[in-house]
Design a protein around this motif. Sequence first.
Motif, PDB file in Angstrom:
ATOM      1  N   LEU A 204     -17.495  18.254  10.579  1.00 37.57           N
ATOM      2  CA  LEU A 204     -18.015  19.628  10.409  1.00 37.57           C
ATOM      3  C   LEU A 204     -19.161  20.456  11.189  1.00 37.57           C
ATOM      4  CD1 LEU A 204     -17.676  20.236   6.645  1.00 37.57           C
ATOM      5  CD2 LEU A 204     -16.227  20.748   8.353  1.00 37.57           C
ATOM      6  N   GLY A 205     -20.070  18.735  11.415  1.00 39.88           N
ATOM      7  CA  GLY A 205     -21.732  19.207  12.113  1.00 39.88           C
ATOM      8  C   GLY A 205     -20.773  19.668  13.887  1.00 39.88           C
ATOM      9  N   LYS A 206     -20.022  18.124  14.001  1.00 40.15           N
ATOM     10  CA  LYS A 206     -19.306  19.027  15.746  1.00 40.15           C
ATOM     11  C   LYS A 206     -19.046  19.681  15.917  1.00 40.15           C
ATOM     12  CE  LYS A 206     -18.480  13.982  15.777  1.00 40.15           C
ATOM     13  NZ  LYS A 206     -19.541  13.296  14.881  1.00 40.15           N
ATOM     14  N   ILE A 207     -17.716  20.524  14.827  1.00 42.07           N
ATOM     15  CA  ILE A 207     -17.421  21.597  14.831  1.00 42.07           C
ATOM     16  C   ILE A 207     -18.128  23.048  15.204  1.00 42.07           C
ATOM     17  CG2 ILE A 207     -15.829  23.452  13.814  1.00 42.07           C
ATOM     18  CD1 ILE A 207     -13.987  21.541  12.076  1.00 42.07           C
ATOM     19  N   ARG A 208     -19.625  22.727  14.831  1.00 42.80           N
ATOM     20  CA  ARG A 208     -20.339  23.675  14.082  1.00 42.80           C
ATOM     21  C   ARG A 208     -20.503  23.586  15.907  1.00 42.80           C
ATOM     22  NH1 ARG A 208     -25.263  24.919  10.200  1.00 42.80           N
ATOM     23  NH2 ARG A 208     -23.715  25.707   8.220  1.00 42.80           N
ATOM     24  N   ALA A 209     -21.117  22.682  17.010  1.00 42.12           N
ATOM     25  CA  ALA A 209     -21.857  22.321  18.177  1.00 42.12           C
ATOM     26  C   ALA A 209     -20.513  23.261  19.234  1.00 42.12           C
ATOM     27  CB  ALA A 209     -22.084  21.559  17.884  1.00 42.12           C
ATOM     28  N   ALA A 210     -19.433  22.648  18.393  1.00 39.00           N
ATOM     29  CA  ALA A 210     -18.605  23.067  19.174  1.00 39.00           C
ATOM     30  C   ALA A 210     -18.193  24.603  19.560  1.00 39.00           C
ATOM     31  CB  ALA A 210     -17.449  21.686  19.773  1.00 39.00           C
ATOM     32  N   GLY A 211     -17.970  25.553  18.612  1.00 37.68           N
ATOM     33  CA  GLY A 211     -17.831  26.298  18.008  1.00 37.68           C
ATOM     34  C   GLY A 211     -16.509  26.084  18.356  1.00 37.68           C
ATOM     35  N   VAL A 212     -15.618  25.376  18.203  1.00 41.14           N
ATOM     36  CA  VAL A 212     -14.478  25.330  18.102  1.00 41.14           C
ATOM     37  C   VAL A 212     -13.088  26.363  16.576  1.00 41.14           C
ATOM     38  CG1 VAL A 212     -13.422  23.093  18.943  1.00 41.14           C
ATOM     39  CG2 VAL A 212     -13.739  22.985  17.023  1.00 41.14           C
ATOM     40  N   GLU A 213     -12.483  27.611  17.562  1.00 44.11           N
ATOM     41  CA  GLU A 213     -11.455  27.735  14.991  1.00 44.11           C
ATOM     42  C   GLU A 213     -10.301  27.280  15.161  1.00 44.11           C
ATOM     43  OE1 GLU A 213     -12.640  31.457  16.135  1.00 44.11           O
ATOM     44  OE2 GLU A 213     -14.616  31.593  16.551  1.00 44.11           O
ATOM     45  N   ASN A 214      -9.755  26.629  15.696  1.00 49.49           N
ATOM     46  CA  ASN A 214      -8.270  26.043  15.171  1.00 49.49           C
ATOM     47  C   ASN A 214      -8.106  24.404  14.868  1.00 49.49           C
ATOM     48  OD1 ASN A 214      -9.245  24.323  17.966  1.00 49.49           O
ATOM     49  ND2 ASN A 214      -7.912  24.435  19.398  1.00 49.49           N
ATOM     50  N   VAL A 215      -9.023  24.559  14.565  1.00 52.62           N
ATOM     51  CA  VAL A 215      -8.602  23.776  12.879  1.00 52.62           C
ATOM     52  C   VAL A 215      -9.186  24.072  11.638  1.00 52.62           C
ATOM     53  CG1 VAL A 215     -10.750  22.225  14.886  1.00 52.62           C
ATOM     54  CG2 VAL A 215     -12.022  22.994  13.300  1.00 52.62           C
ATOM     55  N   SER A 216      -8.501  23.269  10.577  1.00 54.02           N
ATOM     56  CA  SER A 216      -8.298  22.525   9.956  1.00 54.02           C
ATOM     57  C   SER A 216      -8.558  21.309   8.860  1.00 54.02           C
ATOM     58  CB  SER A 216      -6.946  23.620   9.338  1.00 54.02           C
ATOM     59  OG  SER A 216      -6.787  23.612   7.221  1.00 54.02           O
ATOM     60  N   VAL A 217      -9.443  21.488   8.063  1.00 54.01           N
ATOM     61  CA  VAL A 217      -9.773  19.792   7.833  1.00 54.01           C
ATOM     62  C   VAL A 217      -9.773  20.130   6.023  1.00 54.01           C
ATOM     63  CG1 VAL A 217     -12.044  18.626   6.845  1.00 54.01           C
ATOM     64  CG2 VAL A 217     -12.102  20.448   8.509  1.00 54.01           C
ATOM     65  N   HIS A 218      -8.717  18.791   5.865  1.00 54.29           N
ATOM     66  CA  HIS A 218      -8.401  18.327   4.590  1.00 54.29           C
ATOM     67  C   HIS A 218      -8.994  17.163   4.195  1.00 54.29           C
ATOM     68  CE1 HIS A 218      -6.363  17.208   1.205  1.00 54.29           C
ATOM     69  NE2 HIS A 218      -5.609  16.311   1.502  1.00 54.29           N
ATOM     70  N   PRO A 219     -10.034  17.326   3.164  1.00 56.05           N
ATOM     71  CA  PRO A 219     -11.096  16.235   3.063  1.00 56.05           C
ATOM     72  C   PRO A 219     -10.664  15.055   1.779  1.00 56.05           C
ATOM     73  CG  PRO A 219     -11.774  18.040   1.506  1.00 56.05           C
ATOM     74  CD  PRO A 219     -10.164  18.526   2.426  1.00 56.05           C
ATOM     75  N   GLY A 220      -9.194  14.717   2.356  1.00 60.50           N
ATOM     76  CA  GLY A 220      -8.409  14.033   1.493  1.00 60.50           C
ATOM     77  C   GLY A 220      -7.828  12.791   2.009  1.00 60.50           C
ATOM     78  N   ASP A 221      -6.603  12.584   1.083  1.00 55.76           N
ATOM     79  CA  ASP A 221      -5.388  12.026   1.641  1.00 55.76           C
ATOM     80  C   ASP A 221      -4.271  12.524   2.413  1.00 55.76           C
ATOM     81  OD1 ASP A 221      -3.154  10.210   1.527  1.00 55.76           O
ATOM     82  OD2 ASP A 221      -3.855   8.858  -0.680  1.00 55.76           O
ATOM     83  N   ALA A 222      -4.229  11.807   3.482  1.00 54.02           N
ATOM     84  CA  ALA A 222      -2.589  13.031   3.935  1.00 54.02           C
ATOM     85  C   ALA A 222      -1.965  12.833   3.370  1.00 54.02           C
ATOM     86  CB  ALA A 222      -2.242  11.806   5.409  1.00 54.02           C
ATOM     87  N   ARG A 223      -1.590  11.797   2.358  1.00 60.41           N
ATOM     88  CA  ARG A 223       0.068  11.964   1.654  1.00 60.41           C
ATOM     89  C   ARG A 223      -0.168  13.517   0.248  1.00 60.41           C
ATOM     90  NH1 ARG A 223      -0.627   6.404  -1.014  1.00 60.41           N
ATOM     91  NH2 ARG A 223      -2.327   6.463  -1.257  1.00 60.41           N
ATOM     92  N   ASP A 224      -1.274  14.140   1.016  1.00 61.29           N
ATOM     93  CA  ASP A 224      -1.073  14.957  -0.363  1.00 61.29           C
ATOM     94  C   ASP A 224      -1.285  15.814   0.164  1.00 61.29           C
ATOM     95  OD1 ASP A 224      -2.738  13.554  -2.730  1.00 61.29           O
ATOM     96  OD2 ASP A 224      -4.750  13.744  -2.318  1.00 61.29           O
ATOM     97  N   LEU A 225      -1.198  16.809   1.769  1.00 64.89           N
ATOM     98  CA  LEU A 225      -0.842  17.374   2.549  1.00 64.89           C
ATOM     99  C   LEU A 225       0.703  16.975   2.899  1.00 64.89           C
ATOM    100  CD1 LEU A 225      -1.786  19.667   4.177  1.00 64.89           C
ATOM    101  CD2 LEU A 225      -2.369  17.620   6.529  1.00 64.89           C
TER     102      LEU A 225
END
Length: 233
Positions: free
Chosen positions: A103-124
């Motif tokens: 999240l800190g890197k996203i802020r610094a880079a200003g990218v907007e084409n991302v989504s973050v699932h803070p969990g197990d990839a299997r759930d996604l």
Amino acid sequence: MSEFDPTPPRRNFYGRRHGKTLRHSQKGYLSEDLGSLRPCGITVQENPDRTPVDPATIFGDGRPVWLEIGFGGGEHMVHMAARCPGVGIIGCEPFINGVAMLLGKIRAAGVENVSVHPGDARDLMDVLPDASISKAFLNYPDPWPKARHHRRRFVTPEHLIPLARVMKPGAEFRVATDIPDYVRQTLEEVPPAGFDLIGESPEPWDDWLSTRYEQKALREGRPPHYLTFRRRP
């Protein structure tokens, strides 16, 4: 492999979810930024019927969607998002310290084409529709070096068959690791799940950004290995 299973799974999770105490700024990233970046309808609590979640609802358009499984500190994910602004990238990572770093890197880079699932990839993968992912990355996954723990590695049918279901025919699956036995298991397990090996090299991809895990491996004398697969039609 192509049939969506709406039954909420019961499964074990292995690995850490928390590390050292977060810095004040990192706590701020989690409280202020994660909510707007987190895709809805992924967890069993949010989506007990496991209704499929269309990636178009995550990014709001019909752009290609990529998946990074276990993004670590997030440097590769942010690099790819900045390099490919016309693509939407979903990153999965259960280790909350890594999520805060991303999240800190996203802020610094200003990218907007991302989504973050803070969990197990299997759930996604449980709720993504068939053939909805155009590219997937598995960079320096947990090696689980003990033989009795090899079944916990991502490159097992429990993970690979759902991954194959959600990937488009012809989609690319990249694996980077510095562990020779992980290479062995990857070459044994990935093709039967529905992928063809199209590249195996000690040299990285042209658009690769070296991660902290790779740099540690190089310092400790473990050469990286890069494997490229294509989802079989």
